[in-house]
Design a protein around this motif. Structure first.
Motif, short mmCIF file in Angstrom:
data_model
loop_
_atom_site.label_atom_id
_atom_site.label_comp_id
_atom_site.label_asym_id
_atom_site.label_seq_id
_atom_site.Cartn_x
_atom_site.Cartn_y
_atom_site.Cartn_z
N ALA A 1 0.83 -1.21 0.00
CA ALA A 1 0.00 0.00 0.00
C ALA A 1 0.87 1.26 0.00
N ILE A 2 1.93 1.26 0.80
CA ILE A 2 2.84 2.41 0.83
C ILE A 2 3.46 2.63 -0.55
N ALA A 3 3.93 1.54 -1.16
CA ALA A 3 4.57 1.66 -2.48
C ALA A 3 3.58 2.14 -3.53
N ALA A 4 2.35 1.60 -3.49
CA ALA A 4 1.33 2.00 -4.47
C ALA A 4 1.01 3.49 -4.32
N LEU A 5 0.86 3.94 -3.08
CA LEU A 5 0.57 5.36 -2.87
C LEU A 5 1.73 6.24 -3.34
N TRP A 6 2.95 5.82 -3.04
CA TRP A 6 4.10 6.61 -3.45
C TRP A 6 4.23 6.69 -4.97
N LEU A 7 4.03 5.56 -5.63
CA LEU A 7 4.10 5.56 -7.09
C LEU A 7 2.97 6.39 -7.68
N GLY A 8 1.80 6.34 -7.03
CA GLY A 8 0.67 7.16 -7.49
C GLY A 8 0.97 8.65 -7.36
N VAL A 9 1.63 9.01 -6.26
CA VAL A 9 1.99 10.42 -6.06
C VAL A 9 2.98 10.87 -7.13
#
Length: 420
Positions: free
Chosen positions: A409-417
């Motif tokens: 979830a952290i990685a997905a949010l960071w990549l989304g940002v």
């Protein structure tokens, strides 16, 4: 021919999922090698195509860092690292954090599997000597090693493959991955603290060969007074070569595989460490697995079926060329057939600028979910078993499930940002 290729491909990936084939004494490496042999023996893949299929730069980079890691194992460096952590006499919660940070940093350079193989038995001994339950610390080692390896393009085999195939910039990927990996490590520490609930100490010694109290105390005293055998010169050589390579990867324009081979060759020209000992620690099984999978996947790509499958999925609203579907596919496939085969399957869809980092992070972070999701997990569980400690799939999943979901979830949010 297409029918034979598809049949071989399905049998190979079934073997990867099951860990072997029923009624045959074959592991994953054996299954992949057998599949490649069938394709070569039937002339489906011409011998002249093998060099094109196997991608030598990835194999060279992987081999070279296995040699560098072998140098550090033989020098006693990994044992010394655990001894130093024990010497600090940290409280259990701080020791847990130190184990997480140390294993992550080492795995980012020297590969998660090697770090777990070298550190797990020493860490278990150190915990038992302090009457600490080794299980939380061993699980922290495995989770952090997987997470730390995601930080660089040399931390694990799948990242090496992605970096070499897609010609990713070493420093650019490091800057992108540092934040989600760092936050993931902090989250792992918090999760393990919460699950441990401050129950750190053993009610009684748990070991393969339990010691009387006086012997255990003596062992503890020896551990405090005397460092394990550390060959300082060989350690300096290994760390020096690794440090120079990292700087070269960051700032020099030369190919990473050739630089790494030069470093490995320098270490092999030793007057004290025989090349037989160093090459004996190279994971030839993994290299053979790579060769077999390269050939099998190359044959399938030549049929055009994967491209048609990607087009069909795009028509159904799941275009693997887009980062979000690719991220999900990488995480799911990595738990079905392991991360290296999953990456090989998905690499043809990695055509966007963010596809490489997306695939590297998703396939690696997914490795904490189950014991079989990562070789590093299996190594730690087997090391625990040799110490008389049971880490079954429930005990691992109790930690692995929240760690995996949180870090993904952290990685997905960071990549989304970054993309937004």
């Amino acid at each position: 021919m297409t029918t034979l290729i598809v049949l071989v491909f399905l049998l190979v990936y079934l073997g990867l999922f099951l860990g072997g084939l029923p009624f045959l004494q074959l592991d994953r490496t054996g299954v992949a090698l057998l599949g490649a042999i069938v394709l070569l023996a039937t002339d489906v893949v011409d011998m002249n195509q093998v060099w094109e299929a196997v991608h030598p730069p990835t194999l060279a980079l992987l081999f070279a860092f296995m040699v560098i890691s072998a140098q550090l194992r033989l020098s006693g460096f990994y044992d010394w690292v655990v001894w130093r952590l024990d010497r600090f006499d940290l409280p259990p919660s701080a020791l847990l954090g130190a184990v997480i940070l140390t294993s992550a940093l080492l795995s980012a350079v020297f590969s998660n599997d090697i770090v777990c193989l070298a550190m797990a038995p020493v860490l278990a001994d150190a915990c038992r000597a302090r009457r600490l339950d080794p299980v939380p610390f061993l699980l922290a080692l495995a989770c952090a090693a997987n997470l730390g390896s995601a930080a660089t393009l040399i931390g694990n085999p799948q990242n090496m493959l992605i970096g070499e195939r897609l010609a990713l910039d070493f420093g650019g990927y490091l800057r992108l991955a540092a934040m989600p990996v760092g936050l993931g490590l902090a989250a792992t520490w918090v999760i393990l603290l919460g699950l441990s609930r401050r129950r750190w100490h053993l009610a009684a010694p748990v070991a393969a060969n339990p010691e009387p109290e006086s012997e255990a105390t003596s062992h503890r005293q020896r551990a405090e007074d005397q460092a394990p055998g550390l060959d300082r010169w060989q350690t300096i050589k290994g760390l020096g070569v690794a440090g120079v390579l990292l700087l070269a990867f960051l700032f020099a324009p030369w190919p990473r595989d050739l630089l790494a081979l030069a470093g490995a060759g320098l270490l092999l020209t030793s007057r004290r460490l025989h090349s037989h000992r160093m090459l004996g620690l190279v994971d030839w099984q993994l290299l053979v697995l790579f060769v077999g999978l390269f050939i099998v996947n190359h044959a399938l790509q030549e049929t055009g079926l994967p491209a048609r499958a990607i087009t069909a999925l795009a028509g159904l609203g799941m275009d693997l060329h887009d980062p979000a579907p690719l991220f999900g596919a990488g995480a799911i496939l990595s738990n079905l057939v392991s991360n290296v085969p999953a990456v090989m399957l998905l690499l043809p869809a990695a055509t966007e600028p963010m596809s490489g980092p997306v695939l590297a992070l998703s396939s690696t972070l997914a490795g904490n979910l189950l014991i079989v999701s990562s070789i590093a997990n299996i190594i730690v569980v087997q090391a625990a078993a040799r110490q008389g400690l049971l880490i079954d799939w429930r005990a691992h999943a109790r930690v692995g499930l929240p760690v995996t979901l949180t870090t993904l979830a952290i990685a997905a949010l960071w990549l989304g940002v970054l993309q937004g």
